[in-house]
Design a protein around this motif. Structure first.
Motif, PDB file in Angstrom:
ATOM      1  N   CYS A 309       1.261-170.531 -66.710  1.00 39.39           N
ATOM      2  CA  CYS A 309       0.021-171.021 -67.321  1.00 39.39           C
ATOM      3  C   CYS A 309       0.083-170.911 -68.848  1.00 39.39           C
ATOM      4  O   CYS A 309      -0.393-171.802 -69.560  1.00 39.39           O
ATOM      5  N   THR A 312       2.225-173.681 -70.103  1.00 32.60           N
ATOM      6  CA  THR A 312       1.475-174.939 -69.984  1.00 32.60           C
ATOM      7  C   THR A 312       0.456-175.063 -71.107  1.00 32.60           C
ATOM      8  O   THR A 312       0.242-176.146 -71.657  1.00 32.60           O
ATOM      9  N   LEU A 373      -4.758-170.444 -69.000  1.00 39.14           N
ATOM     10  CA  LEU A 373      -4.441-171.749 -69.584  1.00 39.14           C
ATOM     11  C   LEU A 373      -4.950-171.911 -71.011  1.00 39.14           C
ATOM     12  O   LEU A 373      -4.701-172.938 -71.634  1.00 39.14           O
TER      13      LEU A 373
END
Length: 486
Positions: A309, A312, A373
């Protein structure tokens, strides 16, 4: 031969900082794994009281570190701050090779926490000042990914009792920032704030080049410093005693230029602190895996998920603006938290079958994923951007001190609150608090995407400084020797 382009020069210093963060992640995983497994290979046994003493010793070292190292950075420069953070960590890894008694592990933990406090408080500021605004967001988000990677490596090595491997990787990751810092220039922002304009320009060109946007940023930086010097010139000069200096400094901390970014950072870190992310995640995975080494497998799965995450988020930050990403991930985190709360409430009224408890775990996992995230990492990234140059040291210290105090308070109060209002009551309180904070953040947080630090400072300023807005450049002031290195 590698061409030393501005981007290459930025990458060198950032690689050093990221390796320092990676080493701090290793240190976190090393201590926790070592204590949990009681170092069976070395025939050491730690009672709960001894383990608590080790943790307290680390916290006692962490607190002065998040105050002293940022103030050292403010006074002596960014390179000195990196050395002050890295050298204790290097020493700790050398000592960790021969961990045979309680005194040794306490010493290692103290040195680890000195470095961790310094890294948390200064790394974002250093990266923000060295990097081009177009790359700054990704580099800052990589800090969280490196911390997660370090924890993951140490947990895997700890599960296999490869303590020497962790120490070896730790030494390599601390030598890198020392070498990178030695060959890198000082921060042009810090040099400018100290009046070393000629040297600051040389360092700036070395790091950013001479393209149009870089020259505009340099011009904004020099103009801002010129205005500060103008204000100092027009003030009456008088010698202050120690008491007057302290009072004058404390008064400066009541200005909007400092209070606005400080309150914004407190809101951001409160949102992350209220989420109780680590508590929820560890609790969840600890009860899912029941096989041998299950808790370690659950921890490693959580580490891998957090790392993925975080990586990302490094991509998303280049596509989505900072404020948008924080609001987006924060909102979806609240949605998953609300669904978790609803299912637990239904379960308390026996309206939700235990066969579907996997659904609760899925919502908790979704909550953790959206926090990772961007919501958890963005406050640390923005920490290096919001405070003006004259307040970066004290601003970082107070923000990190608040984060530590708030996080520890939340952890201590969770068992008591859970006993009185239940898990679903605790989640409801958390949901309401986070929703209120997110609403306020939406109104006060500026968008810093692709903006220079000077532009961000202008966004954060309150329009109450009439004298500053009326000051104009003039040739007489330029002829003064205030901008020339002696």
């Amino acid at each position: 031969m590698i061409s030393r382009t501005p981007f290459f020069n930025q990458t060198v210093i950032v690689a050093g900082i990221l390796n320092l963060i990676l080493s701090c992640g290793l240190s976190l995983g090393f201590i926790s794994s070592f204590l949990e497994q009681n170092a069976e290979r070395n025939h050491l046994r730690f009672s709960s009281d001894v383990q608590k003493s080790i943790e307290i010793a680390g916290e006692i070292a962490f607190l002065p570190s998040i105050v002293i190292i940022p103030l050292l950075m403010q006074k002596k420069g960014r390179k000195i701050a990196i050395y002050a953070t890295t050298l204790p960590l290097l020493l700790s890894w050398l000592i960790s090779y021969d961990t045979k008694n309680v005194g040794t592990i306490i010493t290692v933990n103290i040195l680890h926490n000195v470095a961790l406090g310094g890294a948390v408080a200064t790394s974002s500021i250093i990266i923000s000042e060295y990097c081009d605004p177009n790359y700054r967001a990704t580099f800052l988000m990589l800090e969280t990914a490196m911390m997660s990677l370090g924890i993951l490596i140490s947990h895997i090595s700890g599960m296999l009792s490869c303590w020497g491997l962790i120490s070896s990787v730790g030494i390599l990751t601390t030598l890198t920032p020392l070498i990178a810092t030695y060959f890198s220039p000082e921060s042009p922002y810090w040099l400018t704030s100290q009046g070393h304009i000629i040297k600051a320009k040389e360092c700036f060109y070395n790091l950013r080049g001479a393209h149009e946007s870089a020259l505009n940023e340099l011009d904004d930086l020099l103009t801002t410093q010129k205005r500060k010097l103008q204000q100092m010139v027009i003030k009456p000069i008088r010698r202050l005693n120690l008491r007057e200096k302290v009072v004058d400094y404390l008064k400066s901390l009541l200005k909007a230029d400092f209070l606005k970014p400080l309150s914004t950072m407190i809101l951001l870190f409160s949102f992350v602190g209220f989420s109780g992310e680590n508590v929820v995640s560890n609790y969840s995975f600890r009860h899912v895996f029941n096989l041998a080494n299950g808790k370690y497998i659950g921890t490693i799965i959580l580490d891998v998920m957090t790392l993925i995450c975080s990586l990302t988020a490094c991509v998303l930050i280049q596509i989505i603006k900072r404020k948008t990403l924080f609001l987006f991930t924060g909102s979806f985190s609240l949605v998953f938290l609300a669904m978790t709360m609803i299912l637990l409430i239904l379960q308390s009224f026996e309206m939700f079958a235990k066969d579907y408890l996997w659904l609760v775990l899925s919502f908790i996992t979704g909550f953790i994923m959206f926090m990772s995230l961007g919501t958890s990492a963005l406050p640390f990234s923005i920490l290096g951007e919001l405070f003006p140059m004259s307040y970066k040291g004290i601003g970082s210290s107070l923000t990190c001190a608040y984060l530590w105090a708030f996080g520890n308070s939340i952890l201590k109060w969770i068992p008591t609150l859970t006993a009185h209002i239940g898990v679903y009551g605790l989640l409801l309180l958390t949901l309401l608090s986070m929703s209120a904070i997110l609403y306020v953040v939406n109104n006060v947080l500026p968008e810093t995407h692709s903006k220079s630090l000077s532009e961000i400072n202008e966004l954060m300023k309150m329009s109450n400084c009439v004298v500053e807005s009326k000051l104009e450049d003039n040739n007489t002031f330029d002829n003064l020797m205030l901008f020339i290195d002696v």
